[in-house]
Design an enzyme around this catalytic site. Structure first.
Site, PDB file in Angstrom:
ATOM      1  N   GLY A 134     -25.178  16.744  78.930  1.00  0.00           N
ATOM      2  CA  GLY A 134     -23.899  17.292  78.815  1.00  0.00           C
ATOM      3  C   GLY A 134     -23.587  18.308  79.830  1.00  0.00           C
ATOM      4  CB  CYS A 246     -30.598  16.229  86.749  1.00  0.00           C
ATOM      5  SG  CYS A 246     -31.667  17.744  85.832  1.00  0.00           S
ATOM      6  CD  GLU A 372     -25.096  10.519  88.091  1.00  0.00           C
ATOM      7  OE1 GLU A 372     -25.198  11.612  88.622  1.00  0.00           O
ATOM      8  OE2 GLU A 372     -25.828   9.980  87.079  1.00  0.00           O
TER       9      GLU A 372
HETATM   10  P1  TGC Z   1     -22.646  25.810  95.074  1.00  0.00           P
HETATM   11  O1  TGC Z   1     -22.322  26.889  95.368  1.00  0.00           O
HETATM   12  O2  TGC Z   1     -22.656  24.889  96.200  1.00  0.00           O
HETATM   13  O3  TGC Z   1     -24.192  25.542  94.563  1.00  0.00           O
HETATM   14  C1  TGC Z   1     -24.635  26.321  93.274  1.00  0.00           C
HETATM   15  C2  TGC Z   1     -26.134  26.394  93.365  1.00  0.00           C
HETATM   16  O4  TGC Z   1     -26.422  24.874  93.291  1.00  0.00           O
HETATM   17  C3  TGC Z   1     -27.304  24.705  94.276  1.00  0.00           C
HETATM   18  N1  TGC Z   1     -26.889  23.402  94.685  1.00  0.00           N
HETATM   19  C4  TGC Z   1     -27.879  22.242  94.586  1.00  0.00           C
HETATM   20  N2  TGC Z   1     -29.287  22.381  94.061  1.00  0.00           N
HETATM   21  C5  TGC Z   1     -29.923  21.151  94.102  1.00  0.00           C
HETATM   22  N3  TGC Z   1     -29.115  19.792  94.322  1.00  0.00           N
HETATM   23  C6  TGC Z   1     -27.971  19.963  94.831  1.00  0.00           C
HETATM   24  N4  TGC Z   1     -27.491  18.762  94.999  1.00  0.00           N
HETATM   25  C7  TGC Z   1     -27.249  21.049  95.016  1.00  0.00           C
HETATM   26  N5  TGC Z   1     -26.254  21.461  95.282  1.00  0.00           N
HETATM   27  C8  TGC Z   1     -25.822  22.772  95.332  1.00  0.00           C
HETATM   28  C9  TGC Z   1     -26.879  25.623  95.362  1.00  0.00           C
HETATM   29  O5  TGC Z   1     -28.261  25.833  96.534  1.00  0.00           O
HETATM   30  C10 TGC Z   1     -26.958  26.951  94.581  1.00  0.00           C
HETATM   31  O6  TGC Z   1     -27.977  27.614  94.067  1.00  0.00           O
HETATM   32  P2  TGC Z   1     -28.440  29.022  94.044  1.00  0.00           P
HETATM   33  O7  TGC Z   1     -29.752  29.237  93.707  1.00  0.00           O
HETATM   34  O8  TGC Z   1     -27.932  29.605  95.371  1.00  0.00           O
HETATM   35  O9  TGC Z   1     -27.228  29.441  93.179  1.00  0.00           O
HETATM   36  O10 TGC Z   1     -21.802  25.197  93.861  1.00  0.00           O
HETATM   37  P3  TGC Z   1     -20.334  24.821  93.648  1.00  0.00           P
HETATM   38  O11 TGC Z   1     -19.904  25.503  92.278  1.00  0.00           O
HETATM   39  O12 TGC Z   1     -19.624  25.136  94.946  1.00  0.00           O
HETATM   40  O13 TGC Z   1     -20.431  23.226  93.536  1.00  0.00           O
HETATM   41  C11 TGC Z   1     -20.732  22.351  94.206  1.00  0.00           C
HETATM   42  C12 TGC Z   1     -20.415  21.099  93.963  1.00  0.00           C
HETATM   43  C13 TGC Z   1     -18.885  20.872  93.775  1.00  0.00           C
HETATM   44  C14 TGC Z   1     -20.874  20.027  95.129  1.00  0.00           C
HETATM   45  C15 TGC Z   1     -20.933  20.404  92.604  1.00  0.00           C
HETATM   46  O14 TGC Z   1     -20.731  21.332  91.694  1.00  0.00           O
HETATM   47  C16 TGC Z   1     -21.051  19.075  92.198  1.00  0.00           C
HETATM   48  O15 TGC Z   1     -21.733  18.264  92.539  1.00  0.00           O
HETATM   49  N6  TGC Z   1     -20.061  18.583  91.268  1.00  0.00           N
HETATM   50  C17 TGC Z   1     -19.820  17.359  90.806  1.00  0.00           C
HETATM   51  C18 TGC Z   1     -20.290  17.209  89.414  1.00  0.00           C
HETATM   52  C19 TGC Z   1     -21.092  16.173  88.946  1.00  0.00           C
HETATM   53  O16 TGC Z   1     -21.697  15.405  89.793  1.00  0.00           O
HETATM   54  N7  TGC Z   1     -20.873  15.984  87.776  1.00  0.00           N
HETATM   55  C20 TGC Z   1     -21.709  14.862  87.173  1.00  0.00           C
HETATM   56  C21 TGC Z   1     -21.896  15.119  85.566  1.00  0.00           C
HETATM   57  S1  TGC Z   1     -23.301  13.836  85.131  1.00  0.00           S
HETATM   58  C22 TGC Z   1     -22.617  12.371  85.061  1.00  0.00           C
HETATM   59  O17 TGC Z   1     -21.378  11.985  85.765  1.00  0.00           O
HETATM   60  C23 TGC Z   1     -23.449  11.274  84.475  1.00  0.00           C
HETATM   61  S2  TGC Z   1     -22.789   9.612  84.615  1.00  0.00           S
HETATM   62  C24 TGC Z   1     -23.724   8.736  83.756  1.00  0.00           C
HETATM   63  C25 TGC Z   1     -24.601   7.750  84.566  1.00  0.00           C
HETATM   64  O18 TGC Z   1     -25.450   8.184  85.371  1.00  0.00           O
HETATM   65  O19 TGC Z   1     -24.595   6.888  84.284  1.00  0.00           O
HETATM   66  P1  FAD Z   2     -11.642  16.211  87.924  1.00  0.00           P
HETATM   67  O1  FAD Z   2     -12.685  16.899  88.362  1.00  0.00           O
HETATM   68  O2  FAD Z   2     -10.490  16.563  87.341  1.00  0.00           O
HETATM   69  O3  FAD Z   2     -11.073  15.429  89.534  1.00  0.00           O
HETATM   70  C1  FAD Z   2     -10.035  14.715  89.386  1.00  0.00           C
HETATM   71  C2  FAD Z   2      -9.551  14.095  90.662  1.00  0.00           C
HETATM   72  O4  FAD Z   2      -9.560  15.316  91.503  1.00  0.00           O
HETATM   73  C3  FAD Z   2     -10.783  13.271  91.490  1.00  0.00           C
HETATM   74  O5  FAD Z   2     -10.326  12.428  92.276  1.00  0.00           O
HETATM   75  C4  FAD Z   2     -11.523  14.381  92.349  1.00  0.00           C
HETATM   76  O6  FAD Z   2     -12.297  13.659  93.165  1.00  0.00           O
HETATM   77  C5  FAD Z   2     -10.411  15.071  92.708  1.00  0.00           C
HETATM   78  N1  FAD Z   2     -11.008  16.497  93.167  1.00  0.00           N
HETATM   79  C6  FAD Z   2     -11.423  17.481  92.364  1.00  0.00           C
HETATM   80  N2  FAD Z   2     -11.720  18.547  93.122  1.00  0.00           N
HETATM   81  C7  FAD Z   2     -11.542  18.502  94.214  1.00  0.00           C
HETATM   82  C8  FAD Z   2     -11.656  18.882  95.495  1.00  0.00           C
HETATM   83  N3  FAD Z   2     -12.157  20.220  95.643  1.00  0.00           N
HETATM   84  N4  FAD Z   2     -11.000  18.396  96.581  1.00  0.00           N
HETATM   85  C9  FAD Z   2     -10.563  17.265  96.699  1.00  0.00           C
HETATM   86  N5  FAD Z   2     -10.378  16.396  95.636  1.00  0.00           N
HETATM   87  C10 FAD Z   2     -10.777  16.974  94.507  1.00  0.00           C
HETATM   88  N6  FAD Z   2     -20.723  13.600  82.551  1.00  0.00           N
HETATM   89  C11 FAD Z   2     -21.844  14.230  82.091  1.00  0.00           C
HETATM   90  O7  FAD Z   2     -21.770  15.418  82.145  1.00  0.00           O
HETATM   91  N7  FAD Z   2     -22.676  13.349  81.613  1.00  0.00           N
HETATM   92  C12 FAD Z   2     -22.366  11.797  81.271  1.00  0.00           C
HETATM   93  O8  FAD Z   2     -23.373  11.496  80.825  1.00  0.00           O
HETATM   94  C13 FAD Z   2     -21.466  11.650  81.797  1.00  0.00           C
HETATM   95  N8  FAD Z   2     -20.960  10.218  81.688  1.00  0.00           N
HETATM   96  C14 FAD Z   2     -19.650   9.713  82.100  1.00  0.00           C
HETATM   97  C15 FAD Z   2     -19.584   8.244  81.829  1.00  0.00           C
HETATM   98  C16 FAD Z   2     -18.463   7.697  82.258  1.00  0.00           C
HETATM   99  C17 FAD Z   2     -18.225   6.541  81.912  1.00  0.00           C
HETATM  100  C18 FAD Z   2     -17.315   8.535  83.149  1.00  0.00           C
HETATM  101  C19 FAD Z   2     -16.128   7.865  83.310  1.00  0.00           C
HETATM  102  C20 FAD Z   2     -17.683   9.757  83.321  1.00  0.00           C
HETATM  103  C21 FAD Z   2     -18.836  10.428  82.824  1.00  0.00           C
HETATM  104  N9  FAD Z   2     -19.274  11.597  83.265  1.00  0.00           N
HETATM  105  C22 FAD Z   2     -20.264  12.602  82.498  1.00  0.00           C
HETATM  106  C23 FAD Z   2     -18.251  12.734  83.697  1.00  0.00           C
HETATM  107  C24 FAD Z   2     -18.323  12.910  85.175  1.00  0.00           C
HETATM  108  O9  FAD Z   2     -19.208  13.082  85.769  1.00  0.00           O
HETATM  109  C25 FAD Z   2     -16.673  13.173  85.639  1.00  0.00           C
HETATM  110  O10 FAD Z   2     -15.854  12.476  85.071  1.00  0.00           O
HETATM  111  C26 FAD Z   2     -16.714  13.563  87.060  1.00  0.00           C
HETATM  112  O11 FAD Z   2     -17.753  14.527  87.382  1.00  0.00           O
HETATM  113  C27 FAD Z   2     -15.114  14.091  87.527  1.00  0.00           C
HETATM  114  O12 FAD Z   2     -14.756  15.064  86.805  1.00  0.00           O
HETATM  115  P2  FAD Z   2     -13.408  14.746  86.089  1.00  0.00           P
HETATM  116  O13 FAD Z   2     -13.171  13.597  85.416  1.00  0.00           O
HETATM  117  O14 FAD Z   2     -12.965  15.810  85.236  1.00  0.00           O
HETATM  118  O15 FAD Z   2     -12.355  14.730  87.321  1.00  0.00           O
END
Ligand code: TGC
Ligand code: FAD
Length: 395
Positions: A134, A246, A372
């Site tokens: 989460g 992760c 992701e």
């Molecule tokens: P930022 O200031 O850049 O970094 C904060 C701290 O994090 C460190 N860091 C990392 N560490 C490990 N791996 C990475 N890839 C890292 N990227 C950054 C960084 O060095 C820093 O560390 P410290 O110790 O100096 O504090 O962070 P920011 O707030 O500007 O955000 C950067 C950004 C936008 C790239 C990041 O927040 C991001 O990747 N956002 C996307 C969120 C996301 O991917 N959510 C996924 C949720 S889980 C999911 O979707 C599961 S889907 C289910 C399935 O897989 O099937």
């Molecule tokens: P938003 O962040 O609101 O983004 C909306 C749009 O704005 C996107 O096109 C995005 O690229 C764009 N955008 C946002 N910021 C910027 C920027 N700075 N510049 C340009 N464009 C930008 N999350 C978990 O934690 N655990 C899970 O197990 C998990 N499973 C998932 C399973 C499914 C089927 C789906 C659909 C999502 C899942 N997620 C999970 C959530 C997923 O990681 C988020 O949906 C994703 O990170 C995007 O967040 P959001 O949907 O709130 O979109």
């Protein structure tokens, strides 16, 4: 079974070790014989076939790259190939394995203490304990650093309040790795908690109405004054680095996995185009169809080589850079989505029916494009690495 010669044009199989090929082929057989015959029904009914969980465990899929605790200790290449085959079945099947392995077992393994590892990992490897992750919240998706979920220390436990959104496996999970902000000596830091099913105040509710990932469960989690024992705090990490580490692992897996969906679409479309006749000849005989198939195969070969190189870097013990992972996830998911759309067009009207796989993969890949890290987030991670300038938000 090795990929058909036409799909493995560049003989990528020759670059794999016998062990990597063996586990890939075992998973491929399972997908062909036991999963593909049932996936259509589950996609239609919005259900996950839970009876496959013990079979996935028997193949050593859960926590495949971890060592000890009943895990298989496989290479990153092998793990990627496993996910590729699972997603050739359906993104929902692969999502289940990704979340269990990379997003729940990996943080416990990397940031947990010995007691937590012993308590959860053997059961998770055996598929008896199901996990979820989460991070995303209703108002904080791409920007998880803004999360509102809070944990406040009170004696021997933390009181957790907040919510998480779009959580894969949420309604079937026994344990959720939940990231929350904690008061850390005046400042706040993000820390991970192991929140267990049945803890009073913890509710998981299935999200209805999805057009994508229908053969997978996705939930909203709510925490209202949940008393989480202090022994369930992951002690090994503080800050966004925890969940993002992760995600590095999970995103690498997705880069392979997207190629599995692409292969399913390519192979299906090729077969269909050879059997479907219009104007008295197979549609595969039209130059326009051949161009579609050529473009698909070209992108599959490129994407598979990219993913293989990324996993080899990880296996060589080098530090894999987030931008290397972003480039691969960004490219491979985008091309897989394009391949699914083009494959759908080759099937004509049949392409919109769930009797055939492309529309299911196409709809699934819309989620994979977003989760992701969205495509745009990975663009900006690369942009920052290239220019040194952070283009994410106000600065
Ligand atoms: P930022 O200031 O850049 O970094 C904060 C701290 O994090 C460190 N860091 C990392 N560490 C490990 N791996 C990475 N890839 C890292 N990227 C950054 C960084 O060095 C820093 O560390 P410290 O110790 O100096 O504090 O962070 P920011 O707030 O500007 O955000 C950067 C950004 C936008 C790239 C990041 O927040 C991001 O990747 N956002 C996307 C969120 C996301 O991917 N959510 C996924 C949720 S889980 C999911 O979707 C599961 S889907 C289910 C399935 O897989 O099937
Ligand atoms: P938003 O962040 O609101 O983004 C909306 C749009 O704005 C996107 O096109 C995005 O690229 C764009 N955008 C946002 N910021 C910027 C920027 N700075 N510049 C340009 N464009 C930008 N999350 C978990 O934690 N655990 C899970 O197990 C998990 N499973 C998932 C399973 C499914 C089927 C789906 C659909 C999502 C899942 N997620 C999970 C959530 C997923 O990681 C988020 O949906 C994703 O990170 C995007 O967040 P959001 O949907 O709130 O979109």
């Amino acid at each position: 079974m090795p990929r058909a010669a036409v799909t493995d044009l560049y003989r990528i199989d020759d670059l794999l070790s016998p062990e990597d090929r063996a586990i890939r082929d075992t998973v491929a057989r399972f997908v062909d014989q036991e999963y593909l015959p049932i996936v259509g029904k589950h996609f239609r009914n919005h259900t996950f076939p839970s009876h496959v969980i013990p079979k996935l465990a028997d193949m050593g899929i859960f926590g495949a790259t971890l060592k000890g605790y009943g895990c298989a200790g496989l290479s990153n290449v092998a793990y990627g190939l496993i996910l590729q085959e699972l997603e050739r079945g359906d993104s929902g099947l692969r999502s289940f394995a990704s979340v269990q392995s990379s997003l729940c077992m990996f943080p416990i393994y990397s940031f947990g203490n010995d007691e937590q590892k012993e308590r959860f990992l053997p059961g998770m490897a055996a598929g008896k304990i199901i996990g979820c992750f989460g991070l995303t919240e209703p108002d904080y998706g791409s920007d998880p650093g803004g999360m509102l979920t809070r944990a406040v220390k009170q004696g021997d436990h933390y009181v957790l309040n907040g919510s998480k959104m779009w959580i894969t496996n949420g309604t079937i999970a026994d344990v959720a790795v939940v990231w929350a902000k904690v008061d850390d000596g005046g400042a706040e830091s993000i820390q991970g908690f192991l929140v267990e099913k049945g803890m009073p105040g913890f509710i998981a509710k299935e999200i209805e109405g999805k057009f994508s990932l229908r053969a997978s469960f996705t939930a909203e989690l709510a925490f209202q004054d949940v008393k989480v024992p202090a022994k369930n705090l992951l002690p090994g990490v503080k800050g966004l680095r925890g969940p993002l580490s992760c995600l590095n692992k999970a995103r690498m897996g997705i880069a392979f996995a997207a190629m599995g969906a692409a292969v399913a679409c390519f192979e299906g479309a090729r077969e269909y185009s050879l059997s479907r006749k219009q104007f008295n000849k197979p549609i595969a005989g039209f130059q326009l169809t051949q161009e579609k198939l050529a473009d698909m195969l070209q992108e599959i070969v490129k994407g598979q080589l990219l993913a293989l190189r990324l996993a080899q870097l990880a296996d060589s013990g080098q530090k894999v850079l987030p931008e290397q992972v972003s480039l691969c996830k960004r490219n491979n998911v985008k091309v897989a989505l394009e391949i699914a759309r083009v494959a759908r067009s080759i099937y004509g009207a049949n392409g919109i029916s769930d009797e055939y796989p492309p529309i299911r993969h196409m709809l699934n890949l819309e989620s994979v494009f977003t989760y992701e890290g969205t495509h745009e987030v990975h663009t900006l991670i690369l942009g920052k690495a290239i220019t040194g300038i952070d283009a994410f938000g106000a600065s």
